[in-house]
Design a protein around this motif. Structure first.
Motif, PDB file in Angstrom:
ATOM      1  N   ASN A 292       0.866  -1.185   0.000  1.00 29.02           N
ATOM      2  CA  ASN A 292       0.000   0.000   0.000  1.00 29.02           C
ATOM      3  C   ASN A 292       0.898   1.228   0.000  1.00 29.02           C
ATOM      4  O   ASN A 292       1.032   1.932   0.985  1.00 29.02           O
ATOM      5  CB  ASN A 292      -0.913  -0.013   1.229  1.00 29.02           C
ATOM      6  N   LYS A 293       1.545   1.450  -1.138  1.00 24.04           N
ATOM      7  CA  LYS A 293       2.590   2.471  -1.248  1.00 24.04           C
ATOM      8  C   LYS A 293       2.080   3.880  -0.945  1.00 24.04           C
ATOM      9  O   LYS A 293       2.766   4.665  -0.278  1.00 24.04           O
ATOM     10  CB  LYS A 293       3.190   2.409  -2.654  1.00 24.04           C
ATOM     11  N   ALA A 294       0.865   4.197  -1.376  1.00 22.57           N
ATOM     12  CA  ALA A 294       0.335   5.554  -1.175  1.00 22.57           C
ATOM     13  C   ALA A 294       0.184   5.864   0.309  1.00 22.57           C
ATOM     14  O   ALA A 294       0.589   6.940   0.780  1.00 22.57           O
ATOM     15  CB  ALA A 294      -1.006   5.700  -1.890  1.00 22.57           C
ATOM     16  N   ASN A 295      -0.376   4.915   1.080  1.00 20.50           N
ATOM     17  CA  ASN A 295      -0.542   5.133   2.514  1.00 20.50           C
ATOM     18  C   ASN A 295       0.801   5.225   3.228  1.00 20.50           C
ATOM     19  O   ASN A 295       0.991   6.041   4.133  1.00 20.50           O
ATOM     20  CB  ASN A 295      -1.375   4.003   3.130  1.00 20.50           C
TER      21      ASN A 295
ATOM     22  N   ALA B 104       2.422   8.595   2.544  1.00 20.85           N
ATOM     23  CA  ALA B 104       1.786   9.661   3.323  1.00 20.85           C
ATOM     24  C   ALA B 104       2.206   9.597   4.787  1.00 20.85           C
ATOM     25  O   ALA B 104       2.446  10.630   5.432  1.00 20.85           O
ATOM     26  CB  ALA B 104       0.269   9.542   3.195  1.00 20.85           C
TER      27      ALA B 104
ATOM     28  N   ILE C 240       9.886   7.655  -1.799  1.00 17.25           N
ATOM     29  CA  ILE C 240       9.031   8.019  -0.669  1.00 17.25           C
ATOM     30  C   ILE C 240       9.741   8.987   0.274  1.00 17.25           C
ATOM     31  O   ILE C 240       9.179   9.996   0.701  1.00 17.25           O
ATOM     32  CB  ILE C 240       8.612   6.747   0.105  1.00 17.25           C
TER      33      ILE C 240
END
Length: 388
Positions: free
Chosen positions: A280-283, A286, A328
């Protein structure tokens, strides 16, 4: 044997007396009735056969090894050139065995030629040095002149020298100096299962017991209950305070509060664990960005280091992990673990060649002492199978 007893029949007694005269000559002494007597036992027999000594009993026992407890010993020191090199060589034995056997097969019969150098390139690629790094090393071998003597030993030494040059780009010790204000802060990243928690515990041990630093640990991976529990075990073992909150708590809040407590308590080092759910790269992006943003309220240079932990058994996949985490968050250094678990130790050379990031430490086992600062030449020697 004769038993004398009184007979009621006188005639029978007379007959027995007559028979006795025939059997026993009158000049012989009279027979005495047999008496019960205590047996006479040789005292030496009693001493050695019936009453074995403690030493004799122990010598006859089958030897069964007992489990050995290995508590944390704050006084034990392992020098990198002695005990540590031995453990590094043992840990890299799968990699060095593969490379060493391959080199023996290729160069045991003569000097390098185009055919043998092509085989060497294939061998290095199979050892996870990667195509680009393997080709560069083989080009260096082409430039060298080899004597007609022990070609295999010459090739080994040449490889160690060239690999050391690549790895030397990564030489920078982990800065542990306490800043003017607050603790030196490390943000520890990596996908799940690479050994982040264990790495934090072993670094805490090194910093606290060996360098006498006041270390605090923060459980920033609030996604997994196991991560918090494991950190608590390491905190207890290394005598370092742990800041942790319930599962699902905001990771940035844990990091901010940890820094606040570490600042107040005069800690030298703060290590913050983070989640590693890369699927879950987006989470994850963030979350890490938020952690850094709240920490920088205390200073623009915080965190001072972003350490990425990599599992050597993943081989070339470790390269894609560095690329992903660099997207990231800005990674400042690497820790490579589980080098004893596979024959893919050559990936360390590929990482150094591609990224040039400092490799602060390597791990070759489960023991608390099996994570040590990275030494390029020692690593190159152990990887190729050349004695120090």
């Amino acid at each position: 044997m004769f038993f004398w007893r009184k007979k009621n029949n006188q005639e029978q007694q007379d007959r027995e007396a007559a028979e006795d005269k025939i059997v026993h000559h009158p000049s012989e002494p009279d027979l005495e009735p047999v008496q019960d007597a205590d047996p006479q036992i040789d005292p030496e027999f009693t001493k050695h056969e019936l009453n074995e000594t403690e030493t004799e009993v122990i010598e006859e026992l089958e030897e069964i090894p007992s489990p050995v407890s290995r508590p944390v010993d704050t006084e034990v020191h392992h020098e990198s050139g002695g005990g540590w090199f031995s453990r590094l060589s043992d840990g890299l034995s799968k990699s060095s065995g593969k490379i060493g056997l391959g080199l023996g097969d290729i160069f045991s019969k003569g000097k390098p030629d185009e055919a043998s150098l092509a085989q060497l390139e294939d061998l290095l690629i199979e050892a996870d040095l990667g195509p680009k790094t393997a080709a560069a090393l083989v080009d260096k071998m082409r430039e060298r002149k080899f004597d007609k003597g022990d070609t295999l030993a010459e090739v080994q030494r040449a490889l160690v020298e060239e690999i050391t040059k690549i790895l030397s780009k990564t030489v920078r010790p982990l800065n542990v100096a306490k800043p003017e204000k607050g603790p030196r802060t490390y943000l520890v990243c990596g996908v799940n299962g690479v050994g982040k928690t264990t790495t934090i515990g072993k670094l805490a041990y090194q910093l606290h017991f060996k360098q006498h630093k006041k270390v605090m640990i923060a459980a920033g991976d609030t996604f997994r209950a196991a991560a918090i529990e494991q950190l608590q075990i390491w905190a207890d073992r290394t005598k370092c305070p742990l800041i942790a909150r319930d599962i699902g708590a905001d990771a940035a809040s844990v990091a901010f509060e940890s820094y606040e407590v570490a600042l107040k308590d005069g800690m030298d080092v703060l290590m913050i664990d983070t989640a590693g759910r890369l699927h879950n790269k987006a989470n994850l992006m963030a979350e890490l960005e938020k952690i850094i943003r709240v920490l920088q309220k205390y200073g623009e240079d915080i965190p001072h280091e972003v350490l990425l932990v990599l599992d050597a058994t993943t081989g070339q996949n470790a390269i894609s992990q560095v690329e992903t985490f660099n997207q990231i968050v800005k990674v400042t250094g690497l820790v490579v673990t589980k080098l004893d678990g596979s024959a893919k130790g050559g990936v360390v050379v590929a990482l150094a060649d591609k990224f040039g990031l400092p490799i602060f430490a390597v791990g070759v086992g489960e023991d608390i002492e099996d994570l040590q600062p990275f030494k390029p030449e020692s690593f190159a020697q152990a990887l190729v199978g050349l004695s120090a």
